[in-house]
Structure formats: C-alpha cells, structure tokens
Design an enzyme around this catalytic site. Structure first.
Site, short mmCIF file in Angstrom:
data_model
loop_
_atom_site.label_atom_id
_atom_site.label_comp_id
_atom_site.label_asym_id
_atom_site.label_seq_id
_atom_site.Cartn_x
_atom_site.Cartn_y
_atom_site.Cartn_z
N ASP A 152 88.67 38.10 -32.51
CA ASP A 152 88.01 38.16 -31.21
C ASP A 152 87.23 39.47 -31.09
O ASP A 152 87.72 40.55 -31.45
CB ASP A 152 89.07 38.07 -30.10
CG ASP A 152 88.48 38.03 -28.71
OD1 ASP A 152 87.26 37.84 -28.57
OD2 ASP A 152 89.26 38.18 -27.75
N HIS A 207 88.33 33.83 -28.31
CA HIS A 207 88.71 34.61 -27.12
C HIS A 207 89.54 33.80 -26.13
O HIS A 207 90.13 34.36 -25.22
CB HIS A 207 87.43 35.12 -26.46
CG HIS A 207 87.64 36.08 -25.34
ND1 HIS A 207 88.31 37.28 -25.50
CD2 HIS A 207 87.27 36.03 -24.03
CE1 HIS A 207 88.33 37.93 -24.35
NE2 HIS A 207 87.72 37.21 -23.44
N SER A 238 91.07 39.42 -20.73
CA SER A 238 89.69 39.89 -20.84
C SER A 238 89.35 40.89 -19.74
O SER A 238 90.00 41.93 -19.64
CB SER A 238 88.76 38.68 -20.82
OG SER A 238 87.46 39.05 -21.25
#
Length: 523
Positions: free
Chosen positions: A368, A426, A303
């Site tokens: 995601d 995620h 991320s």
C-alpha cells in the site's frame, strides 16, 4: 514529483466509497518507493507462507452469526470467548508495546484488532454519499440502532455520539450544491459524518475487563477531505489550540485543519470534530471512573481516519480528557491504526509516545502506498538521529511514523488475486482479511472464521474462482422505492440526527477550552 502531489495521489484512495477513481502516483514516485520497499523488506514485512489449499472446514458446532462476523469458531480460535480479556486487557491495549504478541500473533490481540477495524469500516458502510440524496453527508442510521443497522448487532457497544467534520476551505463538498439558502436538497453544505464515539455495554465490560470508550474515524471520501489530504506541510500543533507548549512539535496542516475546523453557521459543525470528541470522552471517563470502574480509551481509524485517530489520541492525552478529577484516575489511551499516513515530525512522535504515554499499533499492507507518505525526510530512508537533526535545522517535510508496526502482505493470501489496482491494496476489508489469516512470519495463512467475501464489498480483489462479484454491497434499486401512485423516488427518512448535546460547553469548560464568559455560562 513533489511530496504534496505524492500525498494527494495516495491519500485519495482511503475512502472505499469514492465516486471517481483516484489518480495513481506517477511512475518516478512508484519506482522510488518500490526500491525503498525492496531494501527494507526483509526487516519490515510480516508475512505468511502462501498456500493454495482450501481453508479448513468449520467445526461442527454451529457458529453464532453476529453481523459480518462468524463468532463461533472465531471466538474459540482467537481467544475472544468470555474471560480471556478480563485479566489481559492492559497487555492487549499496549502496556508492554505488544512485545511478544505479534510474531506469532496473539490470538486474543488478533480478535481485538479485527473488532476495532470493523468499527472503522462501519463508518464507511454507514456513510451516505449518494449525491442525489437530500441526506448526502450524513450517517444513514440513527445512533441507537447503529451497530445493528450496519451489520454488527451484538458487538457489545453503544454509540453515544456521532462526530462531524468540516474544513476551512470554502469549496462545495458534493457534486450538487444548493441553488439558494432555502433549498432543502441537502442537509448541510459543509458538515459530514466522519466517525463516532461508543462505549462498551455492561455485559461487554464484564467480558473485556474494563469500560472501554471507543473512538472510530473513517478515511477520505469527500472533495474537501481530498483537499486537506494534499496540504502536506508541517505546522506547530499548538497553533490549532492543542495545549502543547513545545513549538517543535508539528503535524500535517491538512489533517489538523480538518480536525479543528468548524462553521458557527452550521448546527452540526458549530463545534469542531476536536471539540466534539474531547467533550464526549471527558464526559464518559468522568461518568464511569466516578463509579469506580476501570476505563480505557481506544481510538481507531483507516487512512485519513488513522491520521485523525493519532491526532485525537494525542489531544485526549495532552488535554487531559482521559482524566477523571473526581476519581483521580487517568484512563490509558491506545490507537489501532489501519493503513495510516505519517502525521507529524520526530518531536510529535517523541511527545506522543514518551511524554504522554499513548500507545499505537499500526497495521498495514506492505504494498500500500498511503503509509509511505507524506515526507521527504522519513524513517523509511534515514536513521532517527539524522531525522532529529533535520528537524532541529528546520528542514521542510521531516516526517516520522509513530508506534509499533504490524506489516502484512496481501500476496500471501490464497484468496486474493494479482492486480495493479492500488485502491485494493489500501482497502480496509482486505486488511481485516489479512489479519484473520495471519499467524506469523513464515507461518501458514489460515482463516480464523471471517468470510473472505467481505473483501469484495467495495473492491475487486478476490480471485474470480471464488465467484464473488466485485463491489457487491449496495442498496436494493440504489435506494429507490416505488410509492403508492407508482412513481419511483428516494424515500424520506426521519431526521433524528441530533444536534450537539447541551452539556458540550460544560465539558469543554472543564477542560479549559472555552473563554471565561462561555465557561461561566456553561457552569
């Protein structure tokens, strides 16, 4: 909805330890991205045949359990046994852009992706985000025992330096702030542990065929990091001190602020995260290349950590931190990115891949939202020639992904349930689970040895019939212990978090990143 707001909603999902639930994207944004996904799904999604069959039983020979990994059958089935990587490490490291290794997936590559993904997960698992702890914002474990403490004993790497980050935004990072400068409730108002640099041990080096320097970054957890996530406007990378003379090369300002921000008043972030990682990588490359060893630099993150991985890999190559002047050796640089957002414009990608020769493999879950932001003009909608034209015309919010894509689909796993929880899509552990069972498009999803229960460490994503409680990873009694007088309290722990190494200035001076006066003092 604006691009900035979309970025905020998605990137706030990146920390697996967030204290409050992230906002979901507004319906128009979701519907737009879903329509894009449907248009491109046939050419993008790497999927497997879903099956309700139970995984094949483990082989009879006992597996040696190392941390969270059952390395017995996994080592054999994924090719991670001794000798497999020695002659192939450059190929696995991306020398041929992973051509022919993704579909069907090469078992050696899959094992390596899981290993580096666990490094990024370890940054989450070791982060102290208990707002009542005086150590909030630190790593909970000392560097010497980091991998054993986080559940990865025997992984074959040793942490050489923790990485700390701060921000230019003058806001409280945690829910409890100091009432006065002498209050010792918290170790720092602004600095946070955000990753580490590690190097392979002698035994692991012999197994993998080279001395590997690993850099791992975690995703969004703190308030200041959320603020930086929403700063979705592009700035020339050169204005952040990264020695790229081409003003067309631009990156997302928030990511760059976090990467280069520092606070001279804080002993843990008086050097920026950038300076910390460059000094350590240069030090280790010079040390081991100077001994005549082959050296590689492998950067990973999830991320926000993926964005920092892309930035730092670019910076390492651009600055020459991967070069040993004494041995005249340049270590190859590779990124294994997990569920990362876009980082820069088309010129950034051009220089990253073609001019600097950095390799990047992006692993994501097609459901995601985070990898779909930021950007209004992106490769998901427009061809590259049109994006380049938009860049040349100076249009705002022109972003492009970098590297080779390995797209996975959580709907093919028989272990995962249907849910509308975007954070589960995620979740990094879910990505590692999908990697473990992925064999190629249209092929059966079959686990290679990794325990599916790990998916629910900080999520509620496994089907209920597996009887694994959600969010099960937590400290006994939330870390509270009973003292001899019968009272309950959060215990003190040794403050063995070291300040920056004394030779940091020396290595930064060698890279030309210090003023003449400081450089002379360092040398």
């Amino acid at each position: 909805m604006s691009t900035t707001m979309s970025c905020s909603s998605s990137l706030s999902l990146s920390g697996t330890r967030t204290m409050s639930p992230p906002r979901r994207p507004a319906a128009p944004f979701v519907s737009q991205q879903q329509s894009i996904s449907r248009r491109r799904r046939s050419s993008v999604i790497t999927s497997a045949v879903s099956t309700d069959e139970k995984p094949a039983p483990a082989k009879e020979k006992p597996a040696s359990v190392v941390g969270d990994m059952e390395r017995g059958t996994l080592a054999e089935d994924s090719g991670r046994s001794d000798g497999q990587l020695t002659s192939r490490w450059r190929e696995i490291h991306g020398s041929n852009n992973w051509e022919g290794l993704l579909d069907p997936i090469d078992t050696v590559l899959r094992g390596e992706l899981i290993r580096y993904g666990e490094f990024a997960q370890a940054c989450y698992d070791s982060f102290d985000y208990d707002r009542f702890s005086r150590y909030c914002g630190t790593c909970r474990y000392p560097p010497k025992t980091f991998f054993a403490d986080v559940g990865l004993a025997g992984v074959g790497y040793e942490v050489t330096r923790y990485l700390y980050a701060t921000s230019h935004v003058h806001l409280p990072n945690f829910s409890i702030a100091k009432h006065n400068p002498l209050d010792d409730r918290m170790w720092s108002e602004t600095a946070t542990f955000i990753g580490f640099v590690a190097v392979s041990s002698d035994a692991e080096t012999a197994r993998i065929g080279r001395r590997d320097i690993a850099v791992a970054w975690r995703g969004t957890v703190t308030k200041l990091e959320w603020v930086e996530d929403v700063s979705a406007f592009l700035e020339p990378i050169g204005q952040y001190g990264i020695p790229c003379e081409d003003p067309r090369v631009k990156v997302e300002a928030g990511f760059a602020d976090l990467y280069t921000g520092k606070d001279p008043k804080c002993k843990y972030c008086k050097y920026s995260a950038r300076e910390q990682v460059l000094a350590e990588v240069r030090k280790l490359v010079e040390l081991y290349a100077g001994k005549g060893e082959e050296v590689s630099v492998t950067v990973t993150g999830h991320s926000l950590g993926s964005a920092l991985a892309m930035l730092s890999a670019f910076d390492i190559a651009e600055t020459g931190a991967n070069v040993s002047p004494s041995a005249d050796v340049k270590a190859p640089v590779c990124v294994y990115s997990f569920s990362g957002p876009r980082v820069g414009n088309t010129w950034f990608g051009e220089r990253f891949e073609k001019e600097l020769g950095v390799k990047a493999l992006r692993i994501l879950n097609v459901h995601d939202m985070v990898p779909k932001v930021p950007g209004i003009f992106t490769e998901a909608i427009y061809p590259m020639w049109l994006l380049r034209l938009a860049d040349m015309l100076g249009l705002p919010s022109v972003y492009s992904h970098i590297g080779v894509l390995l797209a996975l689909d959580h709907e093919v796993s028989p272990f995962l349930k249907r849910t509308f929880d975007l954070a589960s899509y995620h979740n990094l552990e879910a990505h590692l689970h999908l990697l473990d069972g992925y064999n190629g498009r249209g092929r059966e999803f079959k686990l290679g040895g990794r325990d599916p229960a790990l998916v629910n460490k900080a999520a509620d994503f496994l089907k209920d019939d597996h009887m694994v409680p959600p969010g099960w990873r937590q400290d006994l009694n939330k870390g509270m212990v009973r003292t001899e007088d019968g009272k309950w309290t959060l215990p003190h722990r040794p403050r063995d978090v070291e300040e920056h190494p004394d030779d940091t200035d020396l290595h930064l001076a060698q890279l030309g990143l210090l003023t003449t006066e400081v450089a002379n003092a360092a040398t």
